[in-house]
Structures are given as C-alpha cells and as structure tokens.
Design an enzyme around this catalytic site. Structure first.
Site, short mmCIF file in Angstrom:
data_model
loop_
_atom_site.label_atom_id
_atom_site.label_comp_id
_atom_site.label_asym_id
_atom_site.label_seq_id
_atom_site.Cartn_x
_atom_site.Cartn_y
_atom_site.Cartn_z
N TYR A 59 -11.30 -1.33 0.88
CA TYR A 59 -11.16 -1.09 2.29
C TYR A 59 -10.06 -0.46 2.79
CZ TYR A 59 -7.66 -3.99 4.62
OH TYR A 59 -6.26 -4.61 4.90
N ARG A 60 -9.11 -0.33 1.83
CA ARG A 60 -7.93 0.27 1.83
C ARG A 60 -7.02 0.34 0.51
NH1 ARG A 60 -3.84 -3.23 5.71
NH2 ARG A 60 -2.27 -1.60 5.94
N TYR A 99 0.87 -1.17 0.07
CA TYR A 99 -0.03 0.09 -0.03
C TYR A 99 0.79 1.23 -0.03
CZ TYR A 99 -3.76 -3.29 1.40
OH TYR A 99 -4.63 -4.16 1.35
#
Ligand code: ADP
Length: 517
Positions: A463-464, A90
């Site tokens: 969600y992310r 991420y």
C-alpha cells in the site's frame, strides 16, 4: 534506471537567489548542515548522504509556493515537497534522487479553521499531530485527532500517504475533504466545493461537481497540497477497551475471522492491530535482554520471552468508541465472537469523558514507539514492508507464513502485525537492522527486494513503500502491460510539462527523465 538532468552551478545559484527573494535568506538552506537534515535517518544504504538534495527552501504561504514553483519550472530544477519529513521506515525526509531542491513546508503550520459542530479542520501541511492535539485541548474543542504510532509527523503528509491510526477515523485518507493544491505550473487549484467562490461546503461535501480529484493528489507527484480539509471525530462519551492476547502463533486466522464480521457490519469501527510478540517486546527493551543468541530469535525463545513478559504471541485491542450503553452492548458481541473462535484472554478497561485522556484511545503525543528500531542494539535502521491482505484468516496466514519465512531465511526476526481496515488487512512488517553493520544492511536490502517479488507472485501488493523501491513496487501493478503506469505518466506529462515535481515519486517519472533514461 533513470538518469538525471544535470543542474549547472550557475543555474542553481540563480535559482537559490531568486528563492531568497521570495522567502528571505534565512529560509533557504544550502550549506552542508542544512542539506544533511534531508537524509533518511534510518537509511538502508551505506551512504545516505549520496541522496542529499542540493538545497532546501521553506516557504510560509501558498503564494510563496507558487512563486517558487514558477522559478523552478523556468530553471528546470526539480523540487521535492515534504510536510514535516517524518515518513520513517519509508525514506524519512529524503528525496528519491539527489540533484534536486527540497520544498520544506514545515513553516506553513497554520490551523486555519476548526468547526466543532461539523467536526472538521482546515490545515496547512506543517501542522503536526501534536500541534493539532494541543490546539484542540487548549481551545476546549471536543474533537479528537487520529494519529499513527508516533505523532511527530504532519497530519496532512500522513493523510496524503494514506497512513493509518487507531480510532474510528483511522483510515486517514478517507477523512480528507477538499484540497488546495499548487500545480507544477504554479497554478493554484481548489478541489470539490472549494472551486466555488463563497461555498461553505468545501470541507463538508467531498465531491463537488464533475470528476473528484482529492485522491489524485495522494501518493502522487501531481501537485503540492497547501491546505487540506480533514474530518475529525467528535469526542465520544466513553470508550471501552478489550485487550486480548493469543497464546499460540497459529491462533491468528481464527481471531481474524472472528473480527471480520464485526468490522464489516460496523460493530467495531476502529482499526484493531494484531501485533506479534516481538512488536510488543521491542517497545520495552532490546533483544539481548530477552535472548542473547546470534541469528534469528527462535520460536522457543520467543515463547519464553512472551510468557515472562505476560504477553501473547499476538496481542491486540478492540476498542469501542461512542455512547457508554452502546459500547457495553457491542463489547458483549465482541467477547462472544472471540470466545467462540479461539482461546483468548480479555483485559477490559473503560474511559469516560473528563477522565485522563491517556486511557481513552485518543492518540496522545508520543515518540516512544521509535525505540523499536534499536531492537538489535542499534544504531537501528528500519525498512517497512506493508502488503495488503484480504480480511480472511486463511489469506492472512499464508501471507504471514510466506513473509516470516523470507525474513528468517535472510537472517532477520519477523516483526509485524495486521491492522484491520474495513475489508482488508494492512500487514505492516519491519526489517530492523544495525546501521553500522554493512553486511546486515546489505542483507536487509536483499530481503526487501525478495519480499516485493514474492508478494507480487502471490497477488499481494504494497500500500506504500520506501522511496528507493518505488519503481519496483509500481511495476508489480502491471495489469494490461502496465496500463496504470502509462496513465499516470500521461497525467504527469499533462500537469507537469517541465517535469519538476518529485521526479520518481511512486515510480512516476516526468518525460525528461524517461527520455534521459
Ligand atoms: P510526515 O512528516 O507526515 O510523515 P512527510 O512530510 O515525510 O510526511 O511526507 C511524506 C511524503 O508525502 C513526502 O515524501 C511527499 O512525497 C509527500 N508529501 C508530503 N506533504 C506533501 C504535500 N503537502 N504535497 C504533496 N506531497 C506531499
């Protein structure tokens, strides 16, 4: 695209000198090497150094954080907080934009309190999963951590990003109880019962009096969390693991529907994760050891590789934690539910208190899962795409098929799994690419964009996400012409009037960046 307020060399020099007076010269890193530590080691961009910060500062206490924030606000220099910077897949330790100073909280690594009876810890952000694990063992405290697949990261950082683990406490954000936060003005706040001097219930009662704010500091840029209360699971008497594999790809929906009632009713409290064959194969070896072709690994090659490795097309474990007798009873319910629904192999194993923890389901320290990024031979990069699915076989199957088809259309193997929440599935998939192959890396980016857009068109939200796609994902949450985004902006402008904290985090930009843009 937002453009950045420019920081003059003189303002930067003044600011760093002021930071040195707060934390000492050893804890301000402005040289090439120091800055390079804050890049994304698995970056999907050709030149990760383009994102590099101007410098980094590493405070040792909340008071030092406050002093740093006040100076940054005065000078108009933006800060990007990280706890341990292991947000792999991420963006890692990398900020959203260059031209800022990293606020590295790794030195704030005190375990302030652990209460064995109440089952909580109060932690600073630099505490890693491994640190907490060893602390509990060394002090013979019968509480367990819950950790994601690799345990290098920060307990606080992971809970703030709503990471998941695989014990009954695996929804990490849900275990948070009470925060201490430095606001972008430098003010120190404690949430919940922590706001009352003398209260002993800060890490016990989540709500306090009036609005409750813990959630506001998760996945946001509204404050810097300097302490967190976190509930920890009492060590169970026993665990019982039913490891299962599904021989056919198309057995997934039936297995999901078999698990749902067990999760919703609380028979299964941990978060089983249905991983595809590649997810298991990649932890063991690189792709060319199974199949040496070009392009996407075909299903018949996957079938052969899985058969040879003795695994299924989907592999998962339902682990029960608690009293031995209850586990044995519940294991019967689990076996019946799955055996009725689908052809499945069960392998059982049991752990009892006092036995080797590696067989318990407690997340013992490990980095081995990072091996998977070299699936194509390496040096591997990866990008994690993680939409939420309702906990229904047909919904998950549609999401799986759509996602896999897109991966394959862009020339990538589908690597993924569905991790069970209580009423949702967290579909965590990963684009693995070779970082020294510019064409493939560019293709990974194209695929990522397509995945976000296609998911949104189907009503599936992430969600992310990776830092460089914050805006694109935020824009998919567009009900009432983006009302949620406008509310986030209003809160941002109120709490961060100088616009200095983590500009662009989750697509939330301070006013001065919006105006520049
Ligand atoms: P980890 O090492 O646990 O993976 P990171 O330190 O990489 O976590 O943090 C992930 C992201 O979470 C950061 O980019 C930042 O936006 C946010 N974050 C982490 N720690 C804090 C904190 N203490 N306060 C506010 N935000 C944080």
């Amino acid at each position: 695209m937002m453009s950045m307020p420019i920081v003059s060399p003189a303002a930067l020099r003044r600011t760093l000198q002021a930071f040195e007076r707060i934390v000492g010269p050893d804890h301000v890193y402005a040289d090439v090497e120091g800055r390079h530590g804050y890049t994304d080691a698995f970056s999907p961009f050709d030149d990760p150094a383009a994102q590099e910060p101007l410098a980094a500062v590493a405070p040792a206490s909340a008071e030092e954080v406050q002093a740093i924030v006040r100076i940054a606000a005065e000078q108009g220099i933006a800060l990007w907080p990280i706890s341990r910077g292991k947000n792999f897949g991420y963006g890692g330790a990398s900020p959203r934009i260059p031209g800022i100073v990293m606020l590295d909280l790794v030195r704030m690594n005190r375990i302030i309190e652990v209460d064995p009876d109440m089952g909580y810890a109060i932690l600073e952000p630099g505490v890693g999963f491994d640190d907490l694990y060893h602390y509990l063992i060394d002090h013979r405290i019968p509480l367990w951590t819950s950790a994601p697949a690799h345990t290098w990261g920060s307990v606080v950082g992971n809970a703030l990003e709503r990471g998941v683990g695989y014990t009954p406490y695996g929804e990490h954000a849900a275990q948070v109880c009470g925060l201490e936060v430095v606001l972008p003005t430098g003010e120190l706040v404690r949430t919940g019962m922590g706001a009352m001097p003398g209260s002993k219930a800060w890490p016990l009662f989540k709500y306090g009096f009036g609005p409750s704010w813990d959630g506001m500091f998760m996945q946001s840029n509204f404050g810097i969390v300097t302490k967190m209360g976190l509930w920890l699971m009492p060590e169970p008497e026993a665990t019982l693991n039913l490891s299962m594999s599904l021989p056919r790809v198309e057995d997934l929906p039936a297995a999901i529907d078999a698990l749902r009632p067990l999760k919703v009713s609380g028979v299964v409290q941990a978060n089983p994760s249905f991983g595809n064959a590649i997810r298991t194969l990649a932890t063991r070896n690189i792709r060319s050891s199974y199949w040496d072709g070009k392009g996407v690994m075909p299903q018949d090659a996957l079938d052969a590789a899985a058969a040879k490795a003795g695994i299924g097309q989907w592999n998962f474990s339902v682990r029960l934690f608690g009293y031995e007798k209850v586990n044995e009873f519940n294991a019967g319910l689990v076996r019946d539910a799955f055996a009725k629904a689908v052809k499945v192999d069960f392998k059982e194993s049991r752990w009892h208190r006092g036995e080797d923890l590696r067989h318990s389901g407690s997340p013992v320290p490990s980095l081995s899962v990072l091996r998977i990024v070299d699936w194509l031979g390496g040096p591997g990069g990866h990008l994690t795409f993680s939409p939420i699915s309702p906990f229904r076989g047909d919904e998950a199957w549609k999401q799986y098929q759509t996602t896999r088809a897109l991966y394959e259309r862009h020339g990538f193997d589908y690597y993924g799994g569905f991790t069970a929440g209580e009423r949702y599935l967290n579909h965590i998939t990963m684009i693995v690419f070779n970082r020294d192959d510019a064409e493939m890396t560019a293709r990974a980016r194209t695929l990522f964009k397509a995945l976000i857009a296609t998911a949104a068109a189907n009503g599936w939200g992430e969600y992310r996400t990776h830092i460089q796609w914050y805006d694109q994902v935020a824009q998919t949450y567009s009900f009432n012409k983006g009302a949620l985004g406008r509310m986030n902006q209003a809160v941002k402008d109120a709490l961060d009037p100088k616009g200095i904290l983590a500009p662009g985090k989750m697509g939330i930009w301070p006013r001065r960046y919006r105006e520049n843009g």
